[in-house]
Design a protein around this motif. Structure first.
Motif, mmCIF file in Angstrom:
data_model
loop_
_atom_site.group_PDB
_atom_site.id
_atom_site.type_symbol
_atom_site.label_atom_id
_atom_site.label_comp_id
_atom_site.label_asym_id
_atom_site.label_seq_id
_atom_site.Cartn_x
_atom_site.Cartn_y
_atom_site.Cartn_z
ATOM 1 N N ALA A 118 0.861 -1.191 0.000
ATOM 2 C CA ALA A 118 0.000 0.000 0.000
ATOM 3 C C ALA A 118 0.891 1.233 0.000
ATOM 4 N N ARG A 175 -5.986 0.498 -7.302
ATOM 5 C CA ARG A 175 -4.899 -0.426 -7.592
ATOM 6 C C ARG A 175 -4.254 0.022 -8.896
ATOM 7 N N VAL A 203 3.714 -0.998 3.926
ATOM 8 C CA VAL A 203 3.038 0.282 3.703
ATOM 9 C C VAL A 203 4.114 1.341 3.509
ATOM 10 N N ARG A 263 -6.778 2.866 6.786
ATOM 11 C CA ARG A 263 -7.564 2.378 5.641
ATOM 12 C C ARG A 263 -6.781 1.322 4.853
ATOM 13 N N ALA A 264 -5.483 1.521 4.723
ATOM 14 C CA ALA A 264 -4.661 0.568 3.975
ATOM 15 C C ALA A 264 -4.663 -0.811 4.625
ATOM 16 N N LEU A 317 -3.306 5.144 -2.058
ATOM 17 C CA LEU A 317 -4.336 5.944 -1.396
ATOM 18 C C LEU A 317 -3.892 7.397 -1.333
ATOM 19 N N VAL A 366 0.648 5.148 0.605
ATOM 20 C CA VAL A 366 -0.200 6.212 1.145
ATOM 21 C C VAL A 366 0.461 7.548 0.810
ATOM 22 N N ALA A 404 -8.665 5.753 -3.543
ATOM 23 C CA ALA A 404 -7.929 4.515 -3.358
ATOM 24 C C ALA A 404 -8.049 3.708 -4.643
ATOM 25 N N THR A 430 -1.847 -0.987 -3.972
ATOM 26 C CA THR A 430 -2.948 -0.049 -3.773
ATOM 27 C C THR A 430 -2.368 1.310 -3.411
#
Length: 396
Positions: A270, A319, A353, A342-343, A308, A272, A317, A306
């Motif tokens: 993820a 992919r 992350v 959220r991730a 965000l 962010v 958000a 993903t």
């Protein structure tokens, strides 16, 4: 014809020009006097090789005033001090292919500094302004925007490729400087520049930046970021599990028994992204491109990545498979906690992350349940929690 036997070189004039350059810019004296002179009718003007040998055209010396020759001495030694040949060696092959184009970009890096310093240079010397480019950049930044052909050949001490007059590594007819000696010369010169600027305050900005880089080298954030992402992915993918989709190779030894095999799945990632109003778009885009490039290299793509966009709330958000697909929304306050939460709040949470932020944000009170890399944009970014891996990215 190349070599010490080349005729009619006015050494008195040439060395008077070097003395003038060293007297007016004493911080360059050690570097200038480290150059050995090689007269050559093959070199158009003056050039240098990797070994600090300066090839000089007798005709060029005759036709050029001493004050301009002094500027050319400084120009040529600048190629060596700035390690242009070493940096050219690290270019991608397609960029290194046209050595004269590389030389033009390097001359742009040098000549705008020399002209700002009030040095007269011979007519025809290239500058960034000749190509509508901004001053004060490195040659790697100029290279994509300079012409593909033409230009002056300053020798292998600049673009890194052997020139027709180059004596080569094995020739012993002229003194040569080893790379270890060259590094010592660079450091000594940088220290002399720092002392000069401390006492006089008139060191040109380009040389000041170079001296600071030599004495206090900046960490290559791209290399550090790539290493951190690869290491985190390796750690996350180490969580091996059993699967019956591919039976174990030991199964045939045990009749009637189906053994599972071990698998190391690719981790989910993820990213962010802080899209608050304080973020700089260029640095953010550069960091994001580096991250997605590493993910692509190691095969983490598609629905395993993903992204965000977060300011005070999660704005988008998605992919993605490349940085071009990222949708950045936001521009309000900043709270990366909501993006991290959220991730992780998904059926298949990520193993890594990566948070791209300027650091002016609250952070979770406890370590995330995965590997977290904080990529901080800007030199003034405050420290994140000690449990986060930190990479600092300077603003352009």
């Amino acid at each position: 014809m190349a070599g010490p036997s080349a005729p009619d070189l006015d050494r008195t004039k040439l060395l008077a020009a070097r003395f003038r350059a060293a007297s007016q810019r004493p911080y360059l004296a050690s570097a200038l006097y480290s150059l050995s002179v090689v007269p050559s009718t093959a070199v158009p003007t003056m050039g240098v090789d990797r070994y600090w040998r300066c090839y000089v055209s007798p005709a060029f010396v005759d036709a050029t005033p001493v004050e301009e020759l002094a500027g050319v001495w400084i120009h040529e030694v600048a190629h060596l001090l700035r390690d242009h040949h070493g940096r050219a060696d690290r270019l991608a092959p397609e960029l290194r292919r046209d050595r004269l184009r590389v030389n033009i970009a390097q001359d742009c890096e040098i000549n705008d500094d020399l002209l700002a310093d009030g040095l007269p240079l011979p007519a025809g010397r290239v500058t960034p302004a000749a190509y509508d480019l901004p001053p004060g950049r490195l040659f790697e930044e100029y290279l994509p925007d300079v012409p593909a052909t033409g230009g002056h050949d300053c020798g292998s001490g600049a673009h890194g490729e052997p020139s027709p007059w180059d004596l080569g590594a094995a020739d012993g007819t002229a003194a040569r400087v080893t790379e270890t000696e060259a590094e010592a010369i660079r450091r000594h010169t940088a220290e002399a520049m720092r002392a000069h600027h401390r006492n006089r305050g008139d060191l040109p900005a380009g040389w000041r930046r170079w001296a600071e880089q030599v004495l206090e080298p900046a960490v290559d954030w791209r290399r550090v970021l790539a290493g951190a992402v690869r290491e985190a992915l390796s750690w996350a993918s180490g969580a091996a599990d059993y699967t019956y989709r591919r039976p174990s190779r030991r199964g045939p030894a045990l009749r009637g028994v189906v053994l599972p095999s071990l698998r190391r799945p690719l981790p989910r990632v993820a990213i962010v992204i802080d899209t608050s109003g304080s973020m700089g778009e260029e640095a953010l885009a550069a960091a994001l491109a580096e991250v997605t490039g590493v993910l692509r290299e190691v095969g983490v793509r598609g629905d395993r990545v993903t992204v965000l966009s977060v300011d005070a709330d999660v704005q988008a958000a998605s992919r993605v498979t490349s940085a071009d697909q990222v949708e950045l929304r936001g521009g309000g306050g900043t709270d990366m906690r909501v993006g991290i939460r959220r991730a992780l709040d998904v059926p298949h949470p990520p193993g890594v992350v990566i948070v791209l932020t300027d650091g002016f944000t609250p952070w979770p009170d406890e370590p995330a349940a995965c590997r977290l890399i904080a990529v901080l944009i800007g030199a003034d970014a405050p420290e994140p929690p000690s449990w986060a891996e930190t990479i600092r990215v300077p603003r352009p």
